[in-house]
Enzyme design. Structure first.
Site, PDB file in Angstrom:
ATOM      1  CG  HIS A   1      41.675  42.704  46.302  1.00  0.00           C
ATOM      2  ND1 HIS A   1      41.418  41.443  45.836  1.00  0.00           N
ATOM      3  CD2 HIS A   1      42.605  42.559  47.290  1.00  0.00           C
ATOM      4  CE1 HIS A   1      42.131  40.566  46.514  1.00  0.00           C
ATOM      5  NE2 HIS A   1      42.860  41.220  47.398  1.00  0.00           N
TER       6      HIS A   1
ATOM      7  CG  ASN B   1      41.382  36.872  37.034  1.00  0.00           C
ATOM      8  OD1 ASN B   1      40.309  37.357  36.669  1.00  0.00           O
ATOM      9  ND2 ASN B   1      42.462  36.899  36.279  1.00  0.00           N
TER      10      ASN B   1
END
Length: 176
Positions: A40, A29
């Site tokens: 990310h 997550n």
């Protein structure tokens, strides 16, 4: 190349996906640093981008801000859970509701060669089973599933050379 990014919805970090990728890396997550950056693996102490390069997936070291460039190298990015937390230990089972189905749809619609879970918990959340590192028996569509050690700075269980060996094993499993 057709690029598909998931709508912002509950995640501050959009999926980076396209049809026919070599591999989609699935983190657990978004952490707070990644959410703030909209990228990310944005924590500067996270080894993901360095491991990707050192294992030969990219010709040069990408930064989190260059995450869309990963598509050029056949690499996609997603997360098992969408909710931002301080740490993965703050996730609840409800955060993974529907994630196995979402990953299966992704595999069937976009047909990546593999989905690589960055950390055992990234795999365990959607599938509710404890994996070993490496290639899994389960498949989603035609996609191979592979579990890597976590690249999080909180993961001291596997030192860098050991994590690199697993990234290299994934690359070998893909035949490139």
């Amino acid at each position: 190349m057709v690029v598909r990014a998931e709508p912002p919805g509950p995640s501050a970090v959009p999926d980076i996906l396209a049809p026919g990728l070599r591999v989609v890396f699935c983190g657990i997550n978004p952490g707070r640093r990644s959410a703030a950056a909209g990228a990310h693996f944005a924590n500067p102490r996270n080894d993901f981008w360095r491991l990707l390069h050192d294992a030969g997936f990219t010709p040069h070291l990408l930064t989190p801000q260059e995450q869309r460039t990963a598509l050029r190298y056949g690499i996609g990015l997603t997360n098992a859970a969408q909710r931002t937390t301080r740490g993965s230990g703050d996730l609840r089972a409800a955060d993974f509701a529907g994630s196995a189905d979402r990953l299966e749809r992704l595999a069937v619609e976009l047909r990546p060669r593999a989905i690589a879970f960055v950390g055992k918990e990234a795999y365990r959340g959607p599938f509710r089973e404890r994996p070993e590192l490496g290639l899994q028996e389960r498949r989603l569509g035609d996609a191979l599933l592979f579990v890597l050690p976590s690249t999080s700075p909180a993961n001291a269980a596997v030192p860098y050379p050991g994590r690199l060996r697993w990234f290299e094993a994934l690359r070998a499993a893909l035949g490139s």
